[in-house]
Write a protein that holds these residues in place. Structure first.
Motif, short mmCIF file in Angstrom:
data_model
loop_
_atom_site.label_atom_id
_atom_site.label_comp_id
_atom_site.label_asym_id
_atom_site.label_seq_id
_atom_site.Cartn_x
_atom_site.Cartn_y
_atom_site.Cartn_z
N VAL A 1 -9.08 -27.57 -11.28
CA VAL A 1 -7.81 -27.98 -10.68
C VAL A 1 -6.93 -28.65 -11.72
O VAL A 1 -5.72 -28.38 -11.81
CB VAL A 1 -8.05 -28.92 -9.48
CG1 VAL A 1 -6.76 -29.60 -9.05
CG2 VAL A 1 -8.66 -28.15 -8.31
N ALA A 2 -7.49 -29.55 -12.51
CA ALA A 2 -6.70 -30.25 -13.52
C ALA A 2 -6.07 -29.27 -14.50
O ALA A 2 -4.88 -29.41 -14.86
CB ALA A 2 -7.59 -31.25 -14.27
N ARG A 3 -6.82 -28.28 -14.91
CA ARG A 3 -6.26 -27.27 -15.82
C ARG A 3 -5.15 -26.48 -15.15
O ARG A 3 -4.12 -26.18 -15.77
CB ARG A 3 -7.37 -26.33 -16.30
CG ARG A 3 -8.40 -27.01 -17.21
CD ARG A 3 -9.33 -26.01 -17.84
NE ARG A 3 -10.16 -25.32 -16.86
CZ ARG A 3 -11.34 -25.76 -16.44
NH1 ARG A 3 -11.82 -26.92 -16.90
NH2 ARG A 3 -12.05 -25.07 -15.56
N GLU A 4 -5.35 -26.15 -13.87
CA GLU A 4 -4.33 -25.39 -13.16
C GLU A 4 -3.07 -26.21 -12.91
O GLU A 4 -1.95 -25.66 -12.92
CB GLU A 4 -4.90 -24.87 -11.83
CG GLU A 4 -5.97 -23.80 -12.02
CD GLU A 4 -6.54 -23.30 -10.71
OE1 GLU A 4 -6.08 -23.76 -9.64
OE2 GLU A 4 -7.45 -22.45 -10.75
N VAL B 1 5.40 -35.63 -13.30
CA VAL B 1 4.37 -34.91 -12.55
C VAL B 1 3.27 -35.89 -12.17
O VAL B 1 2.66 -36.52 -13.04
CB VAL B 1 3.78 -33.75 -13.36
CG1 VAL B 1 2.66 -33.07 -12.58
CG2 VAL B 1 4.87 -32.76 -13.73
N VAL B 2 3.04 -36.03 -10.87
CA VAL B 2 2.03 -36.96 -10.36
C VAL B 2 1.03 -36.19 -9.52
O VAL B 2 1.41 -35.48 -8.57
CB VAL B 2 2.67 -38.08 -9.51
CG1 VAL B 2 1.60 -39.09 -9.10
CG2 VAL B 2 3.80 -38.77 -10.27
N ALA B 3 -0.24 -36.31 -9.85
CA ALA B 3 -1.33 -35.71 -9.07
C ALA B 3 -1.93 -36.77 -8.17
O ALA B 3 -2.22 -37.89 -8.62
CB ALA B 3 -2.39 -35.12 -9.98
N VAL B 4 -2.13 -36.44 -6.90
CA VAL B 4 -2.66 -37.38 -5.91
C VAL B 4 -3.86 -36.75 -5.22
O VAL B 4 -3.74 -35.68 -4.61
CB VAL B 4 -1.60 -37.75 -4.85
CG1 VAL B 4 -2.16 -38.77 -3.86
CG2 VAL B 4 -0.33 -38.28 -5.51
N THR B 5 -5.02 -37.40 -5.31
CA THR B 5 -6.18 -36.92 -4.56
C THR B 5 -6.19 -37.56 -3.18
O THR B 5 -5.59 -38.60 -2.95
CB THR B 5 -7.50 -37.24 -5.28
OG1 THR B 5 -7.71 -38.66 -5.30
CG2 THR B 5 -7.48 -36.71 -6.72
N ARG C 1 0.55 -25.14 -14.12
CA ARG C 1 1.63 -25.01 -13.13
C ARG C 1 2.86 -25.84 -13.51
O ARG C 1 3.99 -25.37 -13.41
CB ARG C 1 1.10 -25.44 -11.76
CG ARG C 1 2.13 -25.58 -10.66
CD ARG C 1 2.72 -24.24 -10.25
NE ARG C 1 3.55 -24.37 -9.07
CZ ARG C 1 4.80 -24.89 -9.06
NH1 ARG C 1 5.33 -25.33 -10.19
NH2 ARG C 1 5.48 -24.96 -7.93
N PHE C 2 2.62 -27.07 -13.96
CA PHE C 2 3.74 -27.99 -14.19
C PHE C 2 4.03 -28.23 -15.68
O PHE C 2 5.07 -28.79 -16.01
CB PHE C 2 3.47 -29.33 -13.53
CG PHE C 2 3.45 -29.29 -12.03
CD1 PHE C 2 4.63 -29.27 -11.30
CD2 PHE C 2 2.26 -29.26 -11.33
CE1 PHE C 2 4.62 -29.24 -9.92
CE2 PHE C 2 2.24 -29.23 -9.94
CZ PHE C 2 3.42 -29.21 -9.23
N THR D 1 10.88 -31.84 -3.15
CA THR D 1 10.82 -31.69 -4.60
C THR D 1 9.80 -30.61 -4.93
O THR D 1 9.12 -30.09 -4.04
CB THR D 1 10.42 -33.04 -5.25
OG1 THR D 1 10.56 -32.93 -6.67
CG2 THR D 1 8.98 -33.39 -4.93
N GLU D 2 9.68 -30.28 -6.20
CA GLU D 2 8.72 -29.26 -6.62
C GLU D 2 7.30 -29.78 -6.40
O GLU D 2 6.97 -30.91 -6.79
CB GLU D 2 8.92 -28.94 -8.11
CG GLU D 2 8.04 -27.82 -8.63
CD GLU D 2 8.23 -27.57 -10.11
OE1 GLU D 2 7.53 -26.68 -10.64
OE2 GLU D 2 9.07 -28.24 -10.73
N CYS D 3 6.48 -28.97 -5.77
CA CYS D 3 5.11 -29.41 -5.50
C CYS D 3 4.19 -28.20 -5.35
O CYS D 3 4.64 -27.07 -5.18
CB CYS D 3 5.05 -30.28 -4.24
SG CYS D 3 5.50 -29.39 -2.73
#
Length: 299
Positions: free
Chosen positions: A71-74, A9-13, A78-79, A53-55
């Motif tokens: 957002v980080a908590r969500e 799981v990668v988060a991108v701002t 989510r993932f 992919t899943e996003c």
């Protein structure tokens, strides 16, 4: 050691356009699950639709620490986890310091520097749990000063130092921190900067290879490989690595050359003073639009 991105799981701002958008697509092609974060919900939706992919995507301003924490908590809800975070969101402004719009100048520092700090603060708890990786997108502007880009250089130097300090703090807890350096790369931001005649000409007069605009695809592919290896330093263009050994000499060299160049372009700078304001590129325009919606106006 290379780590597979399959299922990670990668988060991108700053994922709505430019480096962030392309990076999300390349990571998804490696099998990563992607959390897209940005200011443009319609663009984020389009990126989400492109990913094989899943996003999921979140509309948030990185300068809003409370919103980013939510957002980080969500994202974790989510993932289930976060394995890597790319602090990519950024804006730029060009022109002589005294001619710069104060609000835009401050916004560059807020988004690029404080936004990265907020990103790290929001996501580090999850990265500590996963023993993950935080990648800070910096720039050639962190290595060498660039007259006419004071806010951008200050912000990118700041995030480089922040990331280096953070690496020392959290490394023993299993979290790796990397810094990525990009030269002039073909994005909305760089194309927007080139709309300023003086900035464009000054860049053209830089010595090779710093005067080139580099294609986005190969640069992002290097970022992806760096994420796979959890690299401490990633150079989107190979020659940037060589500057690290001489960066101590660059302020003096550039200061001497810039004095001559600024004198040469002084008449053009004076003539264009009234038209020089705001953030550059489509991303800058989107940021200003988002800010305008938040600022109350007199009735």
């Amino acid at each position: 050691m290379r780590r597979s991105l399959q299922g990670q799981v990668v988060a991108v701002t700053g994922a709505a356009r430019g480096v962030g958008r392309q990076l999300a697509c390349r990571l998804a092609a490696r099998g990563a699950r992607i959390a897209l974060i940005g200011l443009e919900p319609e663009e984020l939706r389009r990126v989400s639709d492109e990913l094989a992919t899943e996003c999921a995507y979140w509309h948030a301003d990185v300068t809003d620490a409370e919103a980013l924490g939510r957002v980080a908590r969500e994202v974790v809800e989510r993932f289930g986890t976060v394995d890597a975070v790319v602090a990519n969101a950024g804006v730029a402004q060009g022109g002589p310091f005294l001619d710069c719009d104060v609000r835009s100048f401050d916004r560059v520092l807020q988004v690029n520097l404080l936004g990265s700090v907020n990103t790290a603060r929001a996501f580090l708890p999850a990265l500590l749990d996963s023993r993950g990786y935080l990648l800070q997108i910096a720039s050639l502007a962190a290595i060498t000063p660039a007259p006419m880009m004071t806010a951008y250089c200050a912000s990118k130097s700041g995030v480089e130092a922040f990331a280096h300090c953070l690496r020392g703090e959290v490394g023993h807890q299993g979290v790796e921190v990397g810094v990525a350096y990009l030269s002039w790369t073909d994005t909305d931001m760089v194309r927007g900067a080139d709309e300023d005649d003086v900035l464009r000409e000054l860049r053209r007069r830089l010595p090779w290879p710093a005067n080139r605009t580099y294609p986005l695809g190969p640069a992002v592919e290097r970022l992806v490989r760096g994420i796979e290896h959890r690299s401490a330093h990633i150079y989107a263009q190979r020659w940037l690595r060589g500057l690290q050994g001489i960066r101590g000499y660059l302020p003096g060299l550039i200061g001497t050359g810039a004095r001559r160049e600024m004198r040469r372009f002084e008449p053009q700078l004076a003539a264009g003073r009234e038209n020089r304001a705001g953030l550059v590129g489509a991303g800058g325009a989107a940021d200003e639009k988002a800010q305008a919606r938040q600022i109350p106006t007199d009735s």
